[in-house]
Every structure is written in C-alpha cells, then in structure tokens.
Write an enzyme that holds these catalytic residues in place. Structure first.
Site, PDB file in Angstrom:
ATOM      1  N   ASP A  65       0.707  -1.099   0.096  1.00  0.00           N
ATOM      2  CA  ASP A  65      -0.390   0.583  -0.482  1.00  0.00           C
ATOM      3  C   ASP A  65       0.357   1.179  -0.044  1.00  0.00           C
ATOM      4  O   ASP A  65       1.985   1.449   0.292  1.00  0.00           O
ATOM      5  CB  ASP A  65      -1.182  -0.114   1.179  1.00  0.00           C
ATOM      6  N   TYR A  67       2.649   4.809   0.480  1.00  0.00           N
ATOM      7  CA  TYR A  67       3.083   5.712   1.908  1.00  0.00           C
ATOM      8  C   TYR A  67       2.950   6.571   2.260  1.00  0.00           C
ATOM      9  O   TYR A  67       2.037   6.893   2.188  1.00  0.00           O
ATOM     10  CB  TYR A  67       4.431   6.168   1.614  1.00  0.00           C
ATOM     11  N   PHE A  78       6.281   2.384  -4.784  1.00  0.00           N
ATOM     12  CA  PHE A  78       7.768   2.589  -4.021  1.00  0.00           C
ATOM     13  C   PHE A  78       8.114   4.175  -4.280  1.00  0.00           C
ATOM     14  O   PHE A  78       9.520   4.129  -3.832  1.00  0.00           O
ATOM     15  CB  PHE A  78       8.950   1.553  -4.523  1.00  0.00           C
ATOM     16  N   HIS A 201      10.469  -8.819   0.806  1.00  0.00           N
ATOM     17  CA  HIS A 201      10.092  -7.515   0.566  1.00  0.00           C
ATOM     18  C   HIS A 201      11.375  -6.549   0.827  1.00  0.00           C
ATOM     19  O   HIS A 201      12.271  -7.052   1.243  1.00  0.00           O
ATOM     20  CB  HIS A 201       9.631  -6.726   1.381  1.00  0.00           C
TER      21      HIS A 201
END
Length: 236
Positions: A65, A67, A78, A201
């Site tokens: 999801d 930031y 990202f 991740h």
C-alpha cells in the site's frame, strides 16, 4: 464511457467501476478523504495506470500500500515525489539497482539527492508500479486493506496476465508473492509465457533475508530481449 484513467484501462475496467464492491469502496473513500488525511491525494490514486497504458506494460513491480507519511505517495508503488527523502525500502531498491547494473544508474546531478526517488521514468517506459491497495490513512500503514482495493488490483493483474505478449512480474514480499497463483491461473492455456520473480520485500525488516542479490533488473531485461522486446532503461 466514463473516463477515469484516460487511456485503454478505462475500457478494460469499465465493468469493474460498476460492481457493488467498487461502489462501496468509492463511498468509503469519499468519507475517508472528507474526514481525515489520506494518501495519495485523490487525484493521484490512479497515476500508475495513467502513466503506463495496458498495451505498453512490459514489467509489473507490485507493492503493498502507499507510503503513509506526508508528501511521499503519488500513486506509483515505491516512488516518492521530488525533494522527498527516500524511504528505507526505496533506498534498498536503489542499492540493489546499482549492485545489479553498476554504479551510475542514478544520476549524480540530482540536487538534492532525495530527488532520485521519483520513478516516473520507469513508469513511462512500461513499468507498471502497482500497489495492491491504492490508498492509506496518514500514519496508519495498511489502514485501507480489506476495503475492496485488492479485488480491483487483482483484476488489473489478471488482465495483464491474460495478454499474449510476455512480460515480467516482480513480486517483492509475501503480500505481492501471494499473487503468483493468480498470474499463473490467468495465463492458463497459453503456456507459462510470463516471467515471475519473487523475493523478500525491500524493507529493512526483510531485505537481508534474500532481497539483496536478486539481480531483478538485469534478469528482467534478459527476459525481455530474449522475447524480442526492448529492455528497460533503468537509469534514474
């Protein structure tokens, strides 16, 4: 036909906009944006689809999801806005990029240094930077999970996996990795034509458990070139 995205995605997702789950999601979001602070700004929610039209997608990088701190999210997984300090996950992605393809992948002309976190150049080359959930409450990671976004983005992933043209799916983290079976199922009947790369991740909590050293960017380009598709220029 309603123009929400402004390209072929509108046609492909026309039925999705009308489904009860999406109408419920829309009502929920209207209240969330009215009553509190939500990221990204409402006008930026679909930026990933706006910048990367359906037929142009060569690579999908799947995030979780957005930031959730001020000024960061702008609709691309990202990526952060120019001038915003790089979040730790993005620091690790850029480190892996330069370890994979060599120093100089990020321009030294960036002033301030934090401007190198804008990933628009990737999106404009056919890299769909998609989160599985497209909105989040300020300071509350994961706060909009389970409200309907996953069903919507699953449909986006299915539509891409159904395409005949090979592409690369980069799935970082357990949340993204869980979409592997969805991709495999959607391409049934056409052989395993897409490259699916899974790894931990890039967040500091998991990056050292196997994210680093994955050579995602070079592997991606080797696959594209092997299939007669132009590679991505990953420089920022």
């Amino acid at each position: 036909m309603k123009k929400i995205i402004g390209n072929k995605w509108d046609e492909l997702l026309a039925d999705e906009w009308q489904k009860p789950y999406y109408q419920e999601l829309r009502s929920f979001l209207i209240e969330e944006y009215r009553d509190g602070t939500v990221y990204p700004p409402a006008s930026d929610i679909y930026n990933a689809l706006r910048l990367t039209d359906y037929d142009d997608v060569r690579v999908v990088i799947l995030g979780q999801d957005p930031y959730h701190e001020p000024g960061q999210a702008h609709g691309l997984a990202f990526s952060v806005r120019e001038g915003v300090a790089l979040p730790p996950s993005l620091v690790n992605i850029i480190k892996e990029l330069e370890d994979d393809l060599g120093p100089g992948m990020v321009s030294t002309q960036h002033e301030p240094d934090s401007s190198r976190g804008v990933l628009d150049p990737w999106a404009k080359q056919g890299v769909l930077l998609l989160n599985t959930v497209l909105t989040v409450r300020a300071h509350q990671a994961g706060s909009h999970r389970g409200m309907g976004w996953e069903r919507f983005t699953d449909r986006v992933i299915e539509l891409l996996a159904e395409r005949e043209t090979p592409m690369v799916f980069i799935l970082w983290g357990a949340n993204a990795g869980a979409k592997k079976n969805l991709i495999l199922k959607a391409q049934e009947g056409g052989g395993r034509r897409h490259l699916i790369i899974t790894a931990p991740h890039p967040s500091p909590l998991s990056a050292y458990r196997g994210f680093f050293g994955g050579s995602y960017f070079s592997r991606c380009n080797y696959f594209l070139e092997d299939n007669g598709i132009s590679p991505v220029d990953w420089r920022l």
